[in-house]
Design a protein around this motif. Sequence first.
Motif, PDB file in Angstrom:
ATOM      1  N   GLU A 260     -34.096  69.916  17.773  1.00 52.84           N
ATOM      2  CA  GLU A 260     -35.103  68.870  17.961  1.00 52.84           C
ATOM      3  C   GLU A 260     -34.981  67.947  16.757  1.00 52.84           C
TER       4      GLU A 260
ATOM      5  N   ARG B 224     -35.834  75.321  24.825  1.00 50.56           N
ATOM      6  CA  ARG B 224     -35.860  74.368  25.925  1.00 50.56           C
ATOM      7  C   ARG B 224     -36.522  74.986  27.150  1.00 50.56           C
TER       8      ARG B 224
ATOM      9  N   TRP C   4     -26.758  66.987  16.762  1.00 51.94           N
ATOM     10  CA  TRP C   4     -27.370  66.768  18.083  1.00 51.94           C
ATOM     11  C   TRP C   4     -26.386  67.203  19.158  1.00 51.94           C
TER      12      TRP C   4
ATOM     13  N   THR D  35     -30.493  76.742  32.050  1.00 46.22           N
ATOM     14  CA  THR D  35     -31.273  75.839  31.223  1.00 46.22           C
ATOM     15  C   THR D  35     -32.147  74.984  32.127  1.00 46.22           C
TER      16      THR D  35
END
Length: 636
Positions: free
Chosen positions: A393, A530, A418, A269
């Motif tokens: 998001e 991402r 989240w 990531t």
Amino acid sequence: MTNSKVDGRPRLSGDVYYPSENVIAQANIRDYEEQVRRAQDDLEGFWGERADELEWYRKWDKVLDDSDKPFYKWFVGARTNIVHNALDRHVKTWRKNKLALIWEGENGDLRSFSYHALNREVCRFANVLRSLGVSKGDRVTIYMGRIPEIWIAMLACAKIGAVHSVVYGGFSVDALQGRIEDSQSRVLITADGGWMNGKIVELKRTVDEALKRCPSVEHVVVVQRTGHGVSMEPERDHWYHNLMNLPIANGKSETEVMDAEDPLYILYTSGTTGRPKAVVHTHGGYMVGIYTTLRWVFDLKEEDRWWCAADPGWVTGHSYIVYGPLLNGATSFMYEGAPTYPYPNRWWQMIEKYGITILYTAPTAIRGLMRFGEAWPNRHDLSSLRLLGTVGEPINPEAWKWYYRVIGKERCPIMDTWWQTETGTFMITPLPVVPLKPGSGALPFPGVEADVVDEAGNPVAPNEEGYLILKRPWPAMLRTIYRDPDRYVQQYWSKYPGYYLTGDSAKRDEDGYFWIIGRVDDVIKVSGYRLGTAEIESALVSHPAVAEAAAIGLPHEVKGTAIHAFTILRAGFTGSPELVEELRDHVSKHMGPIAKPEAVTFVDKLPKTRSGKIMRRVLKARALGLPEGDVSTLEE
Ligand code: WTA
């Protein structure tokens, strides 16, 4: 849901949707506040109880070992394997006959697997991997589309104790190559292609390109999905179906006994600077975390048909397409292709056809489908749905309300979850019994302590913006960065020692509800994907015309954020609309279509600090016509 106060509950401020009696009556967890208190008072006891709901080869000596912070350990001394709880445990019961996976290809192909069938395939492929010399601790790269074999590949790796590294099938040559190289995989599992928007995604061809520069890879296993004819390198490349038909594939396949803290997978990531890094997740704590969060937040029941419409190549897919549902013995649905192919009703049609009860997707998908109007979903019977979810998001209230009204028919609470690749599980999220505010992820999951602080680490006042931090460890947390423990400490635990830095800014309102604003680092969230500025910029400067580049994210109606690139050209090159197109295509070809910049602007100079770091913040402020903030470190 009702818009009025429910007896016994305090009235909250703002636009609030209270859970209906019906939702409360069927919820797995009704005493949310009590669970929060319970976890607060006794974090280890709380998670120990959750872990007790699963099977272990050997139980833990201690739930949490924090003697070497921030290298926390969970379920110390325990032995398990996530596959034991995801498959082995179920096939000993009636669930062997239950559907684990229902799959629909974009081209209309259909396949489904009972727990028994999925387990058989996983056992066979585990035998195949062993015969290729893969053993405990080895990294295996998986690069595929959304087809059942990605489940089989991931689970087979986990079963034999190998560490999978899934690379999103939408990434291209450079991104794939860098991730293979860093993981030092000897085996790569891929497919000839995949179907997306009626076209073939050339997976194998991308692999061939990437492997020119990855000498570590000895074996490539290729699933035949499209059958469109790809080149196979003798010795190195093997068809999946040929290997699975070898006698060696059959017979017993033992599930490797793992330490709770042994790595299950790594997942790349993007972070603050430089190349993407691999987050490490484990067999024990991760398993307990995703099992619990999915069950509690999405109220999973035996009879549900769960659809997480993410991609297995991202953490959402790891946790809540593959592992979470299987740990809960649930039935999942997975769809290969684009939501609008061949028509914008594809998703709604499949919800009706398969009787999906819970849909979990991203704001960008909702906004994208919203554009086509209500007539498309209204043509279908969506009454099987009982819960909805969103992730990736912040969701704008307009999209939230459309999702709530048009898809959920004002019956289905929306779980705005989240979390991050690093957290492994939902962290700030409602539960079905928690009142909702459109656009807010509501409250921390029991055991999670989140806060919003200023530069100095002091909590900010309600409704003020600050850095989102997490103050207590949790079982599914990342354990480290693969081959870079210093970066783990540096990036997450050094700004506020003892606390985990999320990289997000947020506000907390007077009711304690969290409102995520967005990333404060060099991460750009494009359609919920991402991406790091560094990777995009390095793709740009690999083009002969580009001397320097900076990438920033600017608001976009459907994507949430879109990439805007600023480039300084090398001497001898002049900017033109053709060059803009060429550079956009160049990034798409090297990184993947999701990284394709929305716009490329040619500039003479980039705002930099005296130490030469590009001030993307200043570029962004200029582009948006906002104040530039503190520019005291600006070069000139
Ligand atoms: C963002 C995805 C607002 C956030 C699971 C976070 C969200 C980043 C939400 C992690 C949400 C994720 N509301 N923002 N419900 N969920 N984010 O690692 O900026 O791909 O830090 O994990 O996505 O992205 P990642």
